[in-house]
Design a protein around this motif. Structure first.
Motif, PDB file in Angstrom:
ATOM      1  N   ALA A  47      91.819  24.646 -54.089  1.00 57.95           N
ATOM      2  CA  ALA A  47      91.190  23.603 -53.266  1.00 57.95           C
ATOM      3  C   ALA A  47      90.452  22.549 -54.084  1.00 57.95           C
ATOM      4  CB  ALA A  47      90.240  24.241 -52.259  1.00 57.95           C
ATOM      5  N   SER A  48      90.284  22.763 -55.377  1.00 58.03           N
ATOM      6  CA  SER A  48      89.628  21.748 -56.200  1.00 58.03           C
ATOM      7  C   SER A  48      90.636  20.800 -56.851  1.00 58.03           C
ATOM      8  CB  SER A  48      88.745  22.398 -57.268  1.00 58.03           C
ATOM      9  OG  SER A  48      89.534  23.143 -58.161  1.00 58.03           O
ATOM     10  N   SER A  49      91.924  20.969 -56.527  1.00 61.58           N
ATOM     11  CA  SER A  49      92.981  20.119 -57.073  1.00 61.58           C
ATOM     12  C   SER A  49      93.616  19.276 -55.964  1.00 61.58           C
ATOM     13  CB  SER A  49      94.061  20.992 -57.725  1.00 61.58           C
ATOM     14  OG  SER A  49      95.242  20.236 -57.928  1.00 61.58           O
ATOM     15  N   VAL A  50      93.448  17.962 -56.058  1.00 57.53           N
ATOM     16  CA  VAL A  50      94.012  17.068 -55.044  1.00 57.53           C
ATOM     17  C   VAL A  50      95.522  17.264 -54.937  1.00 57.53           C
ATOM     18  CG1 VAL A  50      94.355  14.647 -54.376  1.00 57.53           C
ATOM     19  CG2 VAL A  50      92.184  15.361 -55.376  1.00 57.53           C
ATOM     20  N   LEU A  51      96.200  17.327 -56.077  1.00 61.27           N
ATOM     21  CA  LEU A  51      97.657  17.475 -56.081  1.00 61.27           C
ATOM     22  C   LEU A  51      98.082  18.784 -55.404  1.00 61.27           C
ATOM     23  CD1 LEU A  51     100.121  15.928 -56.946  1.00 61.27           C
ATOM     24  CD2 LEU A  51     100.077  17.137 -59.109  1.00 61.27           C
ATOM     25  N   ALA A  52      97.393  19.875 -55.713  1.00 62.12           N
ATOM     26  CA  ALA A  52      97.718  21.169 -55.095  1.00 62.12           C
ATOM     27  C   ALA A  52      97.525  21.100 -53.584  1.00 62.12           C
ATOM     28  CB  ALA A  52      96.853  22.272 -55.695  1.00 62.12           C
ATOM     29  N   LEU A  53      96.461  20.430 -53.139  1.00 64.44           N
ATOM     30  CA  LEU A  53      96.208  20.299 -51.694  1.00 64.44           C
ATOM     31  C   LEU A  53      97.305  19.484 -51.021  1.00 64.44           C
ATOM     32  CD1 LEU A  53      92.361  19.634 -51.746  1.00 64.44           C
ATOM     33  CD2 LEU A  53      93.508  21.718 -50.982  1.00 64.44           C
ATOM     34  N   LEU A  54      97.731  18.402 -51.660  1.00 63.51           N
ATOM     35  CA  LEU A  54      98.779  17.556 -51.083  1.00 63.51           C
ATOM     36  C   LEU A  54     100.109  18.304 -50.990  1.00 63.51           C
ATOM     37  CD1 LEU A  54      97.972  14.115 -52.750  1.00 63.51           C
ATOM     38  CD2 LEU A  54      97.555  14.810 -50.379  1.00 63.51           C
ATOM     39  N   MET A  55     100.343  19.220 -51.936  1.00 65.99           N
ATOM     40  CA  MET A  55     101.590  20.002 -51.941  1.00 65.99           C
ATOM     41  C   MET A  55     101.695  20.919 -50.710  1.00 65.99           C
ATOM     42  SD  MET A  55     103.313  19.249 -54.799  1.00 65.99           S
ATOM     43  CE  MET A  55     104.256  20.630 -55.375  1.00 65.99           C
ATOM     44  N   LEU A  56     100.561  21.263 -50.103  1.00 65.36           N
ATOM     45  CA  LEU A  56     100.597  22.097 -48.893  1.00 65.36           C
ATOM     46  C   LEU A  56     101.182  21.326 -47.709  1.00 65.36           C
ATOM     47  CD1 LEU A  56      97.180  24.008 -48.849  1.00 65.36           C
ATOM     48  CD2 LEU A  56      99.435  24.957 -49.328  1.00 65.36           C
ATOM     49  N   ALA A  57     101.080  20.001 -47.753  1.00 65.12           N
ATOM     50  CA  ALA A  57     101.573  19.136 -46.661  1.00 65.12           C
ATOM     51  C   ALA A  57     101.034  19.592 -45.308  1.00 65.12           C
ATOM     52  CB  ALA A  57     103.107  19.096 -46.658  1.00 65.12           C
ATOM     53  N   SER A  58      99.724  19.761 -45.237  1.00 67.53           N
ATOM     54  CA  SER A  58      99.079  20.224 -44.003  1.00 67.53           C
ATOM     55  C   SER A  58      98.971  19.093 -42.992  1.00 67.53           C
ATOM     56  CB  SER A  58      97.675  20.750 -44.312  1.00 67.53           C
ATOM     57  OG  SER A  58      97.743  21.816 -45.213  1.00 67.53           O
ATOM     58  N   SER A  59      99.619  19.287 -41.858  1.00 69.17           N
ATOM     59  CA  SER A  59      99.563  18.276 -40.805  1.00 69.17           C
ATOM     60  C   SER A  59      98.610  18.746 -39.707  1.00 69.17           C
ATOM     61  CB  SER A  59     100.961  18.034 -40.239  1.00 69.17           C
ATOM     62  OG  SER A  59     101.524  19.266 -39.829  1.00 69.17           O
ATOM     63  N   LYS A  60      98.320  17.849 -38.771  1.00 69.52           N
ATOM     64  CA  LYS A  60      97.421  18.174 -37.670  1.00 69.52           C
ATOM     65  C   LYS A  60      97.921  19.420 -36.937  1.00 69.52           C
ATOM     66  CE  LYS A  60      95.221  16.460 -33.551  1.00 69.52           C
ATOM     67  NZ  LYS A  60      94.999  15.376 -32.615  1.00 69.52           N
ATOM     68  N   GLY A  61      96.999  20.331 -36.633  1.00 70.46           N
ATOM     69  CA  GLY A  61      97.340  21.545 -35.903  1.00 70.46           C
ATOM     70  C   GLY A  61      97.673  22.731 -36.791  1.00 70.46           C
ATOM     71  N   LYS A  62      97.830  22.499 -38.097  1.00 71.80           N
ATOM     72  CA  LYS A  62      98.146  23.602 -39.023  1.00 71.80           C
ATOM     73  C   LYS A  62      96.928  24.496 -39.206  1.00 71.80           C
ATOM     74  CE  LYS A  62     102.375  23.155 -40.741  1.00 71.80           C
ATOM     75  NZ  LYS A  62     103.324  24.246 -40.815  1.00 71.80           N
ATOM     76  N   LEU A  63      97.176  25.794 -39.268  1.00 67.15           N
ATOM     77  CA  LEU A  63      96.108  26.769 -39.494  1.00 67.15           C
ATOM     78  C   LEU A  63      96.033  27.067 -40.986  1.00 67.15           C
ATOM     79  CD1 LEU A  63      94.061  28.685 -38.074  1.00 67.15           C
ATOM     80  CD2 LEU A  63      95.838  30.431 -38.177  1.00 67.15           C
ATOM     81  N   LEU A  64      94.845  26.928 -41.546  1.00 68.89           N
ATOM     82  CA  LEU A  64      94.621  27.214 -42.958  1.00 68.89           C
ATOM     83  C   LEU A  64      93.693  28.406 -43.102  1.00 68.89           C
ATOM     84  CD1 LEU A  64      93.820  23.655 -44.368  1.00 68.89           C
ATOM     85  CD2 LEU A  64      95.970  24.887 -44.559  1.00 68.89           C
ATOM     86  N   GLU A  65      93.965  29.248 -44.067  1.00 68.97           N
ATOM     87  CA  GLU A  65      93.018  30.291 -44.427  1.00 68.97           C
ATOM     88  C   GLU A  65      92.308  29.801 -45.685  1.00 68.97           C
ATOM     89  OE1 GLU A  65      92.573  34.970 -45.689  1.00 68.97           O
ATOM     90  OE2 GLU A  65      94.583  34.155 -45.421  1.00 68.97           O
ATOM     91  N   ILE A  66      90.994  29.851 -45.654  1.00 68.92           N
ATOM     92  CA  ILE A  66      90.198  29.445 -46.814  1.00 68.92           C
ATOM     93  C   ILE A  66      89.652  30.716 -47.441  1.00 68.92           C
ATOM     94  CG2 ILE A  66      88.225  28.079 -47.615  1.00 68.92           C
ATOM     95  CD1 ILE A  66      88.462  26.756 -44.702  1.00 68.92           C
TER      96      ILE A  66
END
Length: 91
Positions: A47-66
């Protein structure tokens, strides 16, 4: 002693996790000592890497586990959940 904790949160902002929110999230995560990861559909991202976060391609409604692990894991987890739940202050 290192703590490990996790929570689930849904992406609520209309454009999902695009560049601006990813940068905001990465900057927030870099303020903590804990290692913070986002997991979506079996894929994990630092989560501290912008590129890694963008690779998830999280769109509205997606469930994320933190998942946060480290000295300040609970504080880090709360801050990340708050940011994502607020729609990255964009919604």
């Amino acid at each position: 002693m290192a703590t490990k904790c996790s929570a689930e949160v849904t992406i609520v902002n209309p454009l999902g996790l695009h560049a601006r929110p990813a940068a905001k999230l990465a900057q927030l995560c870099q303020q903590f000592q804990s290692k913070i990861a986002l997991i979506q559909d079996g894929k994990s991202a630092d989560a501290s890497s912008v590129l890694a976060l963008l690779m998830l391609a999280s769109s509205k409604g997606k469930l994320l586990e933190i998942v946060a692990e480290g000295e300040d894991a609970e504080l880090a987890l709360q801050a990340v959940v708050q940011l994502i739940s607020s729609g990255f202050e964009e919604a």
